[in-house]
Each structure stands twice: as structure tokens, then as C-alpha cells.
Design a protein around this motif. Structure first.
Motif, mmCIF file in Angstrom:
data_model
loop_
_atom_site.group_PDB
_atom_site.id
_atom_site.type_symbol
_atom_site.label_atom_id
_atom_site.label_comp_id
_atom_site.label_asym_id
_atom_site.label_seq_id
_atom_site.Cartn_x
_atom_site.Cartn_y
_atom_site.Cartn_z
ATOM 1 N N LEU A 83 -0.255 14.365 8.842
ATOM 2 C CA LEU A 83 -1.155 14.936 7.828
ATOM 3 C C LEU A 83 -2.471 15.426 8.432
ATOM 4 O O LEU A 83 -3.362 15.878 7.697
ATOM 5 C CB LEU A 83 -1.439 13.893 6.741
ATOM 6 N N GLY A 84 -2.601 15.324 9.758
ATOM 7 C CA GLY A 84 -3.777 15.887 10.407
ATOM 8 C C GLY A 84 -4.938 14.918 10.590
ATOM 9 O O GLY A 84 -6.063 15.349 10.871
ATOM 10 N N TYR A 85 -4.683 13.624 10.452
ATOM 11 C CA TYR A 85 -5.744 12.617 10.636
ATOM 12 C C TYR A 85 -5.556 11.916 11.977
ATOM 13 O O TYR A 85 -4.446 11.797 12.491
ATOM 14 C CB TYR A 85 -5.725 11.597 9.495
ATOM 15 N N GLY A 86 -6.663 11.440 12.521
ATOM 16 C CA GLY A 86 -6.618 10.794 13.822
ATOM 17 C C GLY A 86 -5.932 9.446 13.791
ATOM 18 O O GLY A 86 -5.346 9.014 14.781
ATOM 19 N N ASN A 87 -5.997 8.771 12.661
ATOM 20 C CA ASN A 87 -5.389 7.448 12.538
ATOM 21 C C ASN A 87 -5.241 7.119 11.059
ATOM 22 O O ASN A 87 -5.754 7.843 10.188
ATOM 23 C CB ASN A 87 -6.230 6.387 13.258
ATOM 24 N N PHE A 88 -4.542 6.017 10.781
ATOM 25 C CA PHE A 88 -4.292 5.652 9.382
ATOM 26 C C PHE A 88 -5.567 5.209 8.683
ATOM 27 O O PHE A 88 -5.695 5.356 7.458
ATOM 28 C CB PHE A 88 -3.240 4.541 9.297
ATOM 29 N N ASN A 98 1.242 -12.747 10.371
ATOM 30 C CA ASN A 98 2.632 -12.643 9.895
ATOM 31 C C ASN A 98 2.772 -12.883 8.406
ATOM 32 O O ASN A 98 3.808 -12.576 7.817
ATOM 33 C CB ASN A 98 3.519 -13.636 10.652
ATOM 34 N N SER A 99 1.752 -13.461 7.774
ATOM 35 C CA SER A 99 1.783 -13.633 6.312
ATOM 36 C C SER A 99 0.594 -12.939 5.653
ATOM 37 O O SER A 99 0.222 -13.279 4.530
ATOM 38 C CB SER A 99 1.811 -15.123 5.950
ATOM 39 N N PHE A 100 0.013 -11.945 6.339
ATOM 40 C CA PHE A 100 -1.141 -11.197 5.809
ATOM 41 C C PHE A 100 -0.616 -10.138 4.834
ATOM 42 O O PHE A 100 -0.638 -8.939 5.091
ATOM 43 C CB PHE A 100 -1.914 -10.563 6.963
ATOM 44 N N SER A 101 -0.146 -10.628 3.688
ATOM 45 C CA SER A 101 0.545 -9.756 2.729
ATOM 46 C C SER A 101 -0.364 -8.677 2.148
ATOM 47 O O SER A 101 0.122 -7.615 1.748
ATOM 48 C CB SER A 101 1.140 -10.604 1.597
ATOM 49 N N HIS A 102 -1.666 -8.937 2.086
ATOM 50 C CA HIS A 102 -2.567 -7.926 1.539
ATOM 51 C C HIS A 102 -2.369 -6.573 2.234
ATOM 52 O O HIS A 102 -2.335 -5.539 1.565
ATOM 53 C CB HIS A 102 -4.028 -8.361 1.713
ATOM 54 N N ILE A 103 -2.263 -6.579 3.560
ATOM 55 C CA ILE A 103 -2.212 -5.291 4.268
ATOM 56 C C ILE A 103 -0.792 -4.865 4.633
ATOM 57 O O ILE A 103 -0.568 -3.686 4.897
ATOM 58 C CB ILE A 103 -3.116 -5.287 5.518
ATOM 59 N N PHE A 104 0.155 -5.791 4.635
ATOM 60 C CA PHE A 104 1.527 -5.416 4.989
ATOM 61 C C PHE A 104 2.470 -5.403 3.790
ATOM 62 O O PHE A 104 3.633 -5.023 3.925
ATOM 63 C CB PHE A 104 2.075 -6.352 6.067
ATOM 64 N N ALA A 105 1.987 -5.826 2.620
ATOM 65 C CA ALA A 105 2.860 -5.799 1.440
ATOM 66 C C ALA A 105 2.073 -5.636 0.144
ATOM 67 O O ALA A 105 2.657 -5.744 -0.929
ATOM 68 C CB ALA A 105 3.690 -7.081 1.369
ATOM 69 N N GLY A 106 0.759 -5.372 0.235
ATOM 70 C CA GLY A 106 -0.033 -5.401 -0.982
ATOM 71 C C GLY A 106 -0.985 -4.239 -1.214
ATOM 72 O O GLY A 106 -1.842 -4.304 -2.088
ATOM 73 N N GLY A 107 -0.878 -3.172 -0.434
ATOM 74 C CA GLY A 107 -1.690 -1.992 -0.707
ATOM 75 C C GLY A 107 -3.089 -1.995 -0.131
ATOM 76 O O GLY A 107 -3.861 -1.063 -0.359
ATOM 77 N N TYR A 108 -3.461 -3.034 0.637
ATOM 78 C CA TYR A 108 -4.824 -3.109 1.180
ATOM 79 C C TYR A 108 -4.912 -2.623 2.625
ATOM 80 O O TYR A 108 -5.918 -2.871 3.291
ATOM 81 C CB TYR A 108 -5.348 -4.554 1.102
ATOM 82 N N ALA A 109 -3.906 -1.930 3.132
ATOM 83 C CA ALA A 109 -3.943 -1.467 4.521
ATOM 84 C C ALA A 109 -5.171 -0.599 4.761
ATOM 85 O O ALA A 109 -5.436 0.352 4.015
ATOM 86 C CB ALA A 109 -2.677 -0.679 4.835
ATOM 87 N N ALA A 110 -5.937 -0.947 5.804
ATOM 88 C CA ALA A 110 -7.212 -0.281 6.109
ATOM 89 C C ALA A 110 -8.135 -0.311 4.886
ATOM 90 O O ALA A 110 -8.963 0.572 4.705
ATOM 91 C CB ALA A 110 -6.999 1.150 6.596
#
Length: 690
Positions: free
Chosen positions: A279-284, A602-614
Motif C-alpha cells: 500500500l506504499g507505507y514504510g511499515n505497518f 505469546n499470549s499478547f492477544s491485544h496485538i495478535f488477536a484483538g485489533g490493537y496492532a501498532a
């Protein structure tokens, strides 16, 4: 197939949770996806000039039922997980994701939206509709609509893979949590553990046909042991099981190798990186911030570093004090990770002459709910009453929110207790949003409020810790944002369209009332004596409000910085692992070393399963807004004698809650406060002001 045959197709009222079965899911999705795809095709083929009604209204009419049905399925998956439900969810997740990805990439639709934005109709649209159109156009760009055709298939693959990995991550954490059980038969090993925790553990063992006491990794079960058990080995056993969930260290937690989330995290990070570059961005991190208030990852990291600098002297003092106390009063020459909660609670008891367990006796569930509802009714001029609806579990209750003249505003389900098959944590989700219907009536919002507190035992009401009371107020704040909106365009109604780093404002704002004497004196009643919270105990609680807040602030900053760095300058395929990065961040920002054994990412669900990534930083970012907003109520109390000031409450309701996502969050904040936010109130509330 009719709604009578399949309750997932019945949108005439509230979900029929008593009738929905896993076997209904696939046939319902067959029908809803076909209807939605047909509507998209019809809009694409319409050669008439694009208008709001011929494009957005038609598309919403076809896609909202799909969203509502899939929302019900996802909700059930989170609160009453079963093998059959999980299988049906897994079978249909790729189909829903594929449809969503195709919609986001649909160039013909994108052109029609742009035609409306550039056409004569745009000037006459309401501000909310202009905002919604702006969000939709941005959504098309971020959904890959402008990608070359030969890249769209790969982009859609990435979306589907991410959805599957996210669900698998969540399932692995849940499975690892559910699988663990520790049975204790020697009562002497349980010295120090509160009686209500023991009673719950005894009941759990009896349910399994076992003698003694059963402890699990559900928070209400394991944390009282960490906090109170005198047996250090017992604390160590449960601590190690908890921090190794969903990792390769299955020997500690009765897990299975296939539940290890290590590779899952790497794959998700790699896919996010690939998506952002397409999408043209340097990172997520840059991509994630496009719809947020923060302007760049650098701005976020600068904010976090500055907050860490302010918190660090307090954290260093906290840590030094805890180590000295543990050595001199508890005989612990070296504080191990499984000692921290125990030593902290002993220090709190010594310094402030109360324990969390003592406070808990004053917060029986009926009194807490009545107190919460009283605050909301007083501030926001509404009435909350018990209502009736089918539910997914006997513990779930249902309420209605009305205006003083009896007009229905919203409804909500509340599911308070931890149980097997229910995802951990606490959250609010929307079952239905507010919108204007074609017949002129209004569809009122419905919310899910979910927590994981200790269930009642021995025929008595559940007792909540003060932290659990704060959590309940927090989630209800989210609920109010969803339920009290007056916006009638679904995409910007309630929490929809609100910048992610502002969405925590209403939730964190509500937490403040849990520290007010005029609130607590009315919402407490001792479980045995019926007496309200004594003023002397309240004063000690207030004195202890910021106990170890320096360390807790740095802990949140470690989570936030780890998240942002994973999504900016981290190479998922490089030599450094996710865990190694997390350790480096902890060494940089925290005063407490990270446990060698800990696999917390490994259980940080906020960013790997909950929409809080970055986006995990948003808790601290929004806390600046929420503390400053609450300061308006403190200012009102100086002249009117109460923080429960209806006039200030109505201004807040109108400026923040009713506006939803219909305008930028900063505009809503300034409409309430009359100025930009400052960090002063956050530092003052946190005991870190100069």
C-alpha cells in the motif's frame, strides 16, 4: 430458508441466542453472502449517476445483516466456545474475510464513492455523512482498491491469512488456559489464600469429582494464589504455568506443541509488513496510524519515552522500596517474579493497613451494579432497568437504557464471570448499532459487556475486588459511547469511526468515579454486616491509589513500545526473535528485569488477536484525554459540591458520547473542554506531578 428455520437470519429484533446452534452458521452465511454479493453486483451494474441512496444505502442494507450475523457467531465463539462452534467459525471465517477483502478492493464501487464525494450531492450532506464518506474512501485505499489488478489476489490472500492466524492465536491462548489444572490436597499449602478463592477452588475440584482444591489459569483462580499464598513453590508453579501459555515451554503448563504461538506471531508480523509495503507505507506502524489521531510512529514513541522519563524516578523508588521490604520483612533476599504480587500486597497491607481482600468484602455484585447505574443515571439523565431477552448462558443478564420519559435509547447484555470456554479479559462489543431506518424509525443500539470476574459461591453474591469494579466501570464507559450516540449513520454511529487511539477516552474516564467517596459510600455494603465502606478504609485506599504506579506505568510502556517496534523497524525474518525484542524493550524501559522463563508475547492477544496492532499505545494516549475530561467534573465539584454534576455530565454526553465518530475526536474533546488536552491531569491523578 426463512428466519423461522434459521435464527441467524432473523433480524426482526434481538438475537435468538436460545435457538442458535452451530449447524445454523453455514446455511445462514450462504444466504447472507449471496445477498450481499448480489447487491454489490447490482450497484456495480447501475449506470445511473451515483447517489448516497443508490450506493451507500443499498450497500448497507445488504451488508449490515451479514455483519450482524457474523458478529453473533464471533461473540459466541468468544464466550461459549465448543468444538462444533469453533469448527463452524473456522469454516466460514475465510468466506467472510474473502468477501470483505473483495469489497475493499472493488474499484467500481470506489469510483462511485468518489463520484459522490466530487458531485453536486456532497455539499448538501450532513457533517456525519461527509465524515462517513471520507472514512469509506480511506477504507477503499487501505483495502487495496488502488492496487494494480495483478496484486489484488495476493492482497486478498494476506487478509485471509491474517484473519486465520489471528483466530488461531486466540484459540491457542484459550486452549492453553483451559487445559491447565493444579489440584492441591494438602490444605497447609494454601495458607494465606483468601477463603472465597478457596471455596471457588473447592467447588471446581468437586465438579471434576476430585478431592481438595482445583486452580486454573483463569485470572480469578490463579491470581489470588500469586497475591496471597505463603507457599512460595505454589506461587512459582502457577506463575510459570501462566507466563508460558501458548509457547514452546509446554512442560510448565500442560499444553500441546501445536498451541505454540511463536511461529504465528512471526507470520502475522511478516504479512502485516508485506501488506503495508504493497500500500506504499514504510511499515505497518505507519499504515496502522492512518485512521488514528497520532501522526507517526515517531510521535508515538516520543510520547511514550517522555512519559517513561516522568515515571521512571517513581518506578525506581517503588522497586527499591519493595526489595528492601521483601528482604527485611519477608526474608526474601532476592525477589523472584512469582514473589512480586505477594510482596506488593504485604507491603500495601503494612503501609496502608488494609488488604485487597478486606476491601473486596464491601463490593458485593448487586451493590456494585446499583452504584454504577446510579452514577450513569445521575450524570447522563437516563434510566437503566432490567429487561428480557434470550441469552447464551444462564449467568448473562439483560438491561434497557431509556430516557426519563420512557423512550428506549439502548439495551445491553452483561456477562460477568470467568468460565471454561470463555476468552479471558474484559471487553465491550456491539450487537447492533444505531441508525435511521427506511420507515423513519430508529434502530436502537445493543451492546455486549463481557468480564471475567469470580462467580458467586456458596449461594452468596459474587464479591468484586476494587480493580474489578474499575474494570466494570471501564467497559461500561465503552458501552455508553456505543449506546448513547445520537448519530444515525451506522458507519460513524457510537464507537464506529472513532479513532482507535481515542476510543479509550470514555472507558478510562468512567474509572475515575471508582475513587470518589460520594460514589463508593453509596455503592458499597459489607457482605456480612451490611455496613457501607468505612471512611477510614476509604482514606487508606485513596492514599494507596498510586501505590507502585511508577512501575505499573513502565509496564504499560513496555507493552506499548514492544508493539510499536514490532510493527516498525523489526524484521520478522531476521535474527532477532519477538521475545528477544520484548526483552530488549523491557531492559531499556523497566526497572524490573523480565523473567527468563516468561513468554508473555505469546499470549499478547491485544496485538495478535484483538485489533490493537501498532495501537496498544492508545491506552496511555487516550488516558491523557480521559484524565483531562474528568478534571472538568473535579472543577465542577469545587463550585457545586459534587463530581456527579448533571450539568457537566450532559455537556460530556452531548460533546463526546452522542457525537460518536461523526467528527474527529479532538473536535469532540475541544467541544467539551474548550481547549486542547494537556497531560497535567494524568500526572496529577497518577501521583507523578511535579
Amino acid at each position: 430458508m426463512t428466519p423461522a428455520d434459521n435464527p441467524l437470519l432473523d433480524f426482526s429484533g434481538l438475537p435468538r441466542f436460545d435457538a442458535i446452534r452451530p449447524e445454523h452458521i453455514t446455511p445462514a452465511l450462504d444466504r447472507l453472502l449471496a445477498d450481499a454479493q448480489a447487491a454489490v453486483q447490482a450497484i456495480e451494474n447501475d449506470t445511473a449517476p451515483a447517489t448516497w441512496d443508490t450506493v451507500l444505502t443499498r450497500l448497507e442494507a445488504a451488508t449490515e445483516p451479514l455483519g450482524r450475523a457474523w458478529g453473533i457467531v464471533s461473540h459466541l465463539s468468544a464466550v461459549v466456545d465448543t468444538p462444533a462452534l469453533r469448527q463452524a467459525h473456522a469454516e466460514n471465517l475465510p468466506r467472510v474475510t474473502e468477501f470483505s477483502a473483495a469489497l475493499g478492493q472493488n474499484l467500481a464501487l470506489y469510483r462511485k464513492y468518489k463520484a459522490i464525494a466530487e458531485g453536486p450531492e456532497f455539499a448538501g450532506l450532513s457533517p456525519a455523512r461527509k465524515m462517513l464518506l471520507e472514512h469509506e474512501l480511506r477504507g477503499f485505499r487501505l483495502g487495496g482498491a488502488e492496487l494494480p489488478e495483478d496484486q489484488k489476489a495476493r492482497f486478498a490472500e494476506i487478509q485471509e491469512a491474517q484473519a486465520n492466524l489471528s483466530k488461531a492465536f486466540s484459540d491457542h491462548v484459550l486452549d492453553a488456559t483451559n487445559a491447565y489444572a493444579l489440584f492441591i490436597e494438602d490444605e497447609a499449602r494454601l495458607a494465606g489464600v483468601p477463603e472465597d478463592a478457596l471455596e471457588a477452588a473447592r467447588a471446581a475440584a468437586e465438579k471434576d469429582g476430585k478431592a481438595g482444591w482445583k486452580f486454573t489459569l483463569h485470572f480469578p483462580s490463579y491470581f489470588p494464589v500469586l497475591q496471597y499464598a505463603d507457599d512460595r513453590t505454589l506461587r512459582q508453579t502457577l506463575y510459570e504455568a501462566n507466563v508460558t501459555r501458548a509457547s514452546e515451554l509446554t512442560a510448565y503448563n500442560q499444553g500441546k506443541p501445536e498451541w505454540d504461538n511463536s511461529a504465528n506471531m512471526v507470520e502475522q508480523l511478516a504479512l502485516r509488513q508485506e501488506e503495508s509495503r504493497m500500500l506504499g507505507y514504510g511499515n505497518f506502524g505507519e499504515l496502522s496510524l492512518v485512521p488514528k489521531m497520532a501522526e507517526s510512529p515517531e510521535q508515538v514513541l516520543t510520547f511514550l519515552r517522555e512519559l517513561a522519563d516522568k515515571a521512571r524516578p517513581f518506578a525506581e523508588a517503588d522497586w527499591a522500596e519493595l526489595q528492601t521490604f521483601a528482604r527485611e520483612s519477608l526474608g526474601l533476599d532476592k525477589l523472584e517474579p512469582w514473589d512480586l504480587a505477594y510482596a506488593s500486597e504485604k507491603l500495601r497491607e503494612q503501609r496502608y493497613a488494609f488488604s485487597e481482600q478486606e476491601v473486596k468484602q464491601y463490593f458485593p455484585e448487586p451493590q456494585v451494579l446499583a452504584g454504577l447505574f446510579d452514577v450513569v443515571q445521575t450524570l447522563f439523565d437516563v434510566v437503566i432497568a432490567v429487561d428480557e431477552a434470550p441469552t447464551w448462558h444462564p449467568d448473562v443478564r439483560f438491561y434497557r437504557v431509556s430516557s426519563r420519559d420512557g423512550r428506549l435509547l439502548a439495551q445491553f447484555y452483561i456477562d460477568l464471570y470467568a468460565r471454561e470456554g470463555k476468552r479471558g479479559g474484559a471487553w465491550m462489543d456491539d450487537a447492533r448499532g444505531r441508525k435511521r431506518l427506511g420507515n423513519g424509525s430508529v434502530q436502537t443500539p445493543v451492546a455486549y459487556l463481557t468480564c471475567n470476574f469470580s462467580a458467586p459461591v456458596g449461594g452468596r453474591p459474587a464479591l468484586f475486588t476494587h480493580d474489578e469494579v474499575i474494570t466494570l466501570f471501564h467497559e461500561f464507559g465503552h458501552g455508553l459511547h456505543h449506546m448513547l450516540t445520537q448519530v444515525e449513520d451506522l458507519g460513524v454511529s457510537g464507537i464506529n469511526g472513532v479513532e482507535w487511539d481515542a476510543v479509550e477516552l470514555p472507558s478510562q474516564f468512567m474509572e475515575n468515579f471508582c475513587w470518589e467517596w460520594e460514589v463508593l459510600s453509596r455503592m458499597t455494603r459489607h457482605a456480612t454486616t451490611g455496613e457501607p465502606l468505612p471512611r477510614a478504609l476509604y482514606d487508606r485506599m485513596l492514599a494507596a491509589r498510586n501505590f507502585q504506579n511508577g512501575m505499573m506505568t513502565l509496564r504499560q510502556i513496555v507493552f506499548s513500545v514492544t508493539d510499536m517496534q514490532l510493527h516498525t523497524d523489526f524484521d520478522p525474518r531476521g535474527n532477532q526473535s519477538v521475545l528477544e525484542l520484548a526483552r530488549t524493550v523491557n531492559d531499556t524501559f523497566h526497572v524490573i528485569p523480565q523473567a527468563t522463563l516468561s513468554r508473555w508475547p505469546n499470549s499478547f492477544s491485544h496485538i495478535f488477536a484483538g485489533g490493537y496492532a501498532a495501537g496498544y499505545y492508545s491506552y496511555k494516549w487516550a488516558e491523557v484525554l480521559s484524565a483531562d475530561a474528568y478534571a472538568a467534573f473535579e472543577e465542577a465539584a469545587q463550585t457545586r459540591g459534587t463530581v456527579l454534576d448533571p450539568e457537566t455530565g450532559m455537556r460530556y454526553r452531548q460533546a463526546i458520547l452522542e457525537a460518536g465518530g461523526s467528527r474527529p475526536a479532538m473536535e469532540s474533546f475541544k467541544a467539551f473542554r474548550g481547549r486542547q488536552p494537556t497531560i497535567d491531569a494524568l500526572l496529577r491523578h497518577g501521583g507523578m506531578a511535579a
